[in-house]
Design an enzyme around this catalytic site. Structure first.
Site: not given
Length: 279
Positions: A22, A24, A28, A141, A154
């Protein structure tokens, strides 16, 4: 072969090879750029790396498709002979009342945030065992330390990843592999745009309060810290020879909320959260 080229080749062989999922955008990309500047050999990944401009190498990898994971890991090992650090960063958000959120969307979130991340770990571990060393950094997280209203799925996916980190740490330590989690708070990234947002249904029992909280969640991201803070923290973690299993990176109140959960009675802590979310 010139002396300078030999020297550069030697330096490259001495540099640690880092694979970051991740990479891009968002956290990340910040991590990958920061480590690249620190002279690590960085391979970032995304589902479609073509078209973007990056100072580090990019390979195609979709954490929900095992064949792409296998191909990407094999490509890095073929080029570099090793993978010293895996930063398991790829993930996606999801919001909505539990009752209103489609169960298939819940499964999809876990496929990315939990099962996909585990599949990347599985692909990298044989190489790390063979070389007798390695560091796996699982980006979780602060939300994974508590069940947040309208972000329950989440929170659950990241909380599960925290526990797997603990188990995996014990399993692979005899092979010289260190496993840690780094839990970010709110950072200024484009994560809100990539979230699955359960629609605000007109007939929903949660219509008014959920709509208000959607705006609150997006505001928290917009006002979040610079992702470079997270990148610097990860760099510090991977340079340690030992240390903690769990790290938290964020504002004082975000980290203090975890302390409060540990020391306050459950219902009192719940009341504090409900007041914060106007419930």
């Amino acid at each position: 072969m010139t002396l300078s080229f030999r020297y550069l080749l030697k330096i490259r062989k001495m540099s640690k090879v880092v694979l970051i999922t991740g990479a891009s955008s968002g956290i990340g990309r910040a991590i990958a750029s920061y480590l690249h500047e620190k002279s690590y050999v960085v391979y970032g990944t995304s589902r479609n790396p073509k078209g973007g401009e990056f100072p580090f190498a990019m390979v195609a990898l979709d954490v929900t498709k095992k064949e792409t994971i296998t191909t990407a890991v094999a490509e890095v090992i073929a080029k570099e002979g090793r993978i010293d650090v895996l930063v398991n960063n790829a993930g996606k958000g999801i919001t909505g009342p539990i009752e209103d959120t489609p169960t298939d969307e819940m499964r999809s979130n876990f496929e990315t945030n939990f099962f996909g991340a585990i599949d990347v770990i599985k692909a990298v571990l044989p190489a790390m065992r063979k070389q007798g060393s390695g560091v796996v950094v699982n980006v979780t997280s602060i939300a994974g330390y508590m069940g947040l209203p309208f972000r329950g799925i989440y929170s659950a996916s990241k909380g599960a990843f925290e526990l797997v980190t603990e188990a995996l740490s014990m399993e692979v330590k005899p092979f010289g592999i260190r496993v840690v989690s780094v839990a970010p708070g709110d950072f200024a990234t484009n994560i809100a745009a990539g979230r699955y947002h359960t629609p605000v249904f007109e007939d929903s029992a949660y219509k008014k309060v959920y709509r208000e909280n959607l705006d609150l969640m997006d505001a928290h991201v917009d006002e979040g810290a610079d992702p470079k803070m997270m990148a610097a923290a990860i760099h510090e973690v991977i340079t340690k020879k030992s240390g903690k299993i769990h790290y938290k990176v964020g504002g004082f109140m975000e980290k203090f909320s975890i302390v409060l959960k540990r020391i306050l009675p459950d219902r009192l802590y719940e009341k504090l959260l409900m007041n914060h979310y106007n419930l």
